[in-house]
Design an enzyme around this catalytic site. Sequence first.
Site, PDB file in Angstrom:
ATOM      1  N   TYR A  53      -5.260  -2.304  -4.352  1.00 44.78           N
ATOM      2  CA  TYR A  53      -4.290  -3.403  -4.078  1.00 44.78           C
ATOM      3  C   TYR A  53      -3.681  -3.819  -5.288  1.00 44.78           C
ATOM      4  O   TYR A  53      -4.153  -4.061  -6.108  1.00 44.78           O
ATOM      5  CB  TYR A  53      -5.096  -4.570  -3.042  1.00 44.78           C
ATOM      6  CG  TYR A  53      -5.614  -4.164  -1.705  1.00 44.78           C
ATOM      7  CD1 TYR A  53      -5.347  -3.061  -1.119  1.00 44.78           C
ATOM      8  CD2 TYR A  53      -6.274  -5.178  -1.227  1.00 44.78           C
ATOM      9  CE1 TYR A  53      -5.415  -2.777   0.120  1.00 44.78           C
ATOM     10  CE2 TYR A  53      -6.486  -4.764   0.226  1.00 44.78           C
ATOM     11  CZ  TYR A  53      -6.400  -3.725   0.900  1.00 44.78           C
ATOM     12  OH  TYR A  53      -6.698  -3.296   2.087  1.00 44.78           O
ATOM     13  N   LEU A 223       3.203  -7.837  17.135  1.00 46.45           N
ATOM     14  CA  LEU A 223       2.795  -8.969  18.182  1.00 46.45           C
ATOM     15  C   LEU A 223       2.817 -10.302  17.759  1.00 46.45           C
ATOM     16  O   LEU A 223       2.152 -11.092  18.372  1.00 46.45           O
ATOM     17  CB  LEU A 223       1.141  -8.416  18.232  1.00 46.45           C
ATOM     18  CG  LEU A 223       0.817  -7.207  18.843  1.00 46.45           C
ATOM     19  CD1 LEU A 223      -0.663  -6.962  18.966  1.00 46.45           C
ATOM     20  CD2 LEU A 223       1.375  -6.920  20.495  1.00 46.45           C
TER      21      LEU A 223
END
Length: 330
Positions: A53, A223
């Site tokens: 990351y 969503l």
Amino acid sequence: MEYTQLGRTGLKVSRLVLGTMNFGPQTDEPTSHAILDSALDAGLNFVDTANVYGWGENKGRTEEIIGNWFAKGDGRRDKTVLATKVYGNMAGDGPSWPNHDKLSALNIRRAVDASLKRLRTDYIDVYQFHHVDRATPFEEIWQAIDVLVQQGKILYVGSSNFPGYKIAQANEIAARRGGTIGLVSEQCLYNLAERRAEMEVLPAAEEYGLGVIPWSPLHGGLLGGVIKKEVEGGRRASGRAADALANPTTRAQLQAYEDLLDKHGIEPGEAALAWLLTRPGVTGPIVGPRTAEQLDSALRAVELELSDELLTGLDEIFPGPGPSPEAFAW
């Protein structure tokens, strides 16, 4: 905050997992530290990261940000269940030098020491295999892990993006070797719109006592009320989310989802997280807030109770594959 055991272990973790992938690329260090502090203040004790990351030339930067946060003291490290991952090439965007990626014993040894240095800690609670390494036998992987456990550098091991048969293979080999607990968690893609994990991954996790840690619980933002935000002039979808919305069938499905939740007076993103918390075997979804406001919204999902009527409605809009093996056998 609610807590649960991580799989079959005695380790207690929060029902939400703080994902840190945005720390560095999209969220600067001071804001990242503020989010970490707010999460800890709210009782969220499970923090997930990965050695890659930061991405590109900044691989490892996210672990460094977390390490700098730990270094502030005040019990931050002791209160945190820390999970990171190994697999990716850490040599920037250039070609990978041999043995500088995947799950060979050599790379596992090298990678864990590098992560410990960046994280400014002497142990990792949950060390996760980021992907399947088809070239390295699990006998070698477990031998390397056993050494790290004996050295006190890691406590538990989890997987990420493993199919069901690899979960079984990994834990059967661990059991045959003896002396190792095997995989205790699986981090997989799982949400209302993407339920294929119910066919193989979730049954395997349940059988072997793994806690399930869903990533992308909002399915890339789809969503999270993406149509409503678009209509209200907020941030427009981009990338894969925009491509999905361009599909008339997908757009109609998401519109039905948002209309259902509007009827019940519930925010879409919070409902998507709360739904995952109702699923058997789910330890907690990974939330990756870029801002404090997004963290607050995620925390509200833990307290949210979804009615049977709403759960039925969600299943009608996003039907799962059905029980295994019936879902694929006939």
